[in-house]
Each structure stands twice: as C-alpha cells, then as structure tokens.
Design an enzyme around this catalytic site. Sequence first.
Site, PDB file in Angstrom:
ATOM      1  N   GLY A  19      28.136  18.123  50.266  1.00 24.11           N
ATOM      2  CA  GLY A  19      28.162  19.052  49.138  1.00 24.11           C
ATOM      3  C   GLY A  19      27.283  20.265  49.339  1.00 24.11           C
ATOM      4  O   GLY A  19      27.357  21.222  48.570  1.00 24.11           O
ATOM      5  N   HIS A  20      26.452  20.257  50.356  1.00 23.58           N
ATOM      6  CA  HIS A  20      25.606  21.392  50.680  1.00 23.58           C
ATOM      7  C   HIS A  20      26.128  22.117  51.919  1.00 23.58           C
ATOM      8  O   HIS A  20      26.181  23.340  51.942  1.00 23.58           O
ATOM      9  CB  HIS A  20      24.159  20.935  50.940  1.00 23.58           C
ATOM     10  CG  HIS A  20      23.522  20.300  49.760  1.00 23.58           C
ATOM     11  ND1 HIS A  20      22.667  20.976  48.937  1.00 23.58           N
ATOM     12  CD2 HIS A  20      23.630  19.047  49.252  1.00 23.58           C
ATOM     13  CE1 HIS A  20      22.259  20.172  47.962  1.00 23.58           C
ATOM     14  NE2 HIS A  20      22.830  18.991  48.152  1.00 23.58           N
ATOM     15  N   VAL A  21      26.487  21.364  52.953  1.00 24.76           N
ATOM     16  CA  VAL A  21      26.918  21.953  54.224  1.00 24.76           C
ATOM     17  C   VAL A  21      28.215  22.744  54.043  1.00 24.76           C
ATOM     18  O   VAL A  21      28.294  23.909  54.468  1.00 24.76           O
ATOM     19  CB  VAL A  21      27.093  20.866  55.314  1.00 24.76           C
ATOM     20  CG1 VAL A  21      27.738  21.449  56.560  1.00 24.76           C
ATOM     21  CG2 VAL A  21      25.751  20.238  55.652  1.00 24.76           C
TER      22      VAL A  21
END
Length: 109
Positions: A19-21
């Site tokens: 969800g960040h990358v």
Amino acid sequence: MGEAEPLLHFLFVSFPAQGHVNPLLRLAKRVAAKGPLVTFSTTLDSGRRIRAVANGSVTSDAETDSFPVGRGLLRFEFFDHGADPSDPNRDELNKLYVPARFERPGRHR
C-alpha cells in the site's frame, strides 16, 4: 562551449508495504516521465518483488538499475533493512513495525 544543464534528481523512499510501494512507484514514474532522474528506494525484499513483476524491464542483479521513462530516467536503489532472513515473521509488518500497544493509566478492560 556551453555547460550542460544539470539533471534534476528526485529521491523517493518507500516503506516496504504494498500500500506504500505501489502508489509511490506510480508517482515516481510520473515524475520521471517529465525529464528528471528519479531514484526509487525501498528494502531488498520489496526490490526483489519489483524485479519479479517488472518481467525483464529491470534485469540486472546489481542493486542499482535504471531505465528510461518518458523523457527521464527511473533508477532503483534497494537497501537491507536488517531483518533476519530466517525470521518467519519477516513479512508480517504488524509484528515487525507496529509498536506494542499500551493501556492508558486508569483504564480497565
């Protein structure tokens, strides 16, 4: 002779969770397409996943890879985050990164 204009360079460093990358990598590609050099950095584990998904776009075994995106370049730099490779909880981010929860004084369950 005129001097070449220095290439702008942006560094994006991502927390190693999908969800960040994924969103940050999309942003990095959009910025690179405008002309600058963009370095995207995350952990070696996430880097291996990025390489696996790239289907040959990033083929080197070196820890630094770059390729053209639009008018710019996107480069990858992966780092070791220090987790033990034999730890069965290595991919359990809740166990590795979230601090223990403490009850507030005076509250009883």
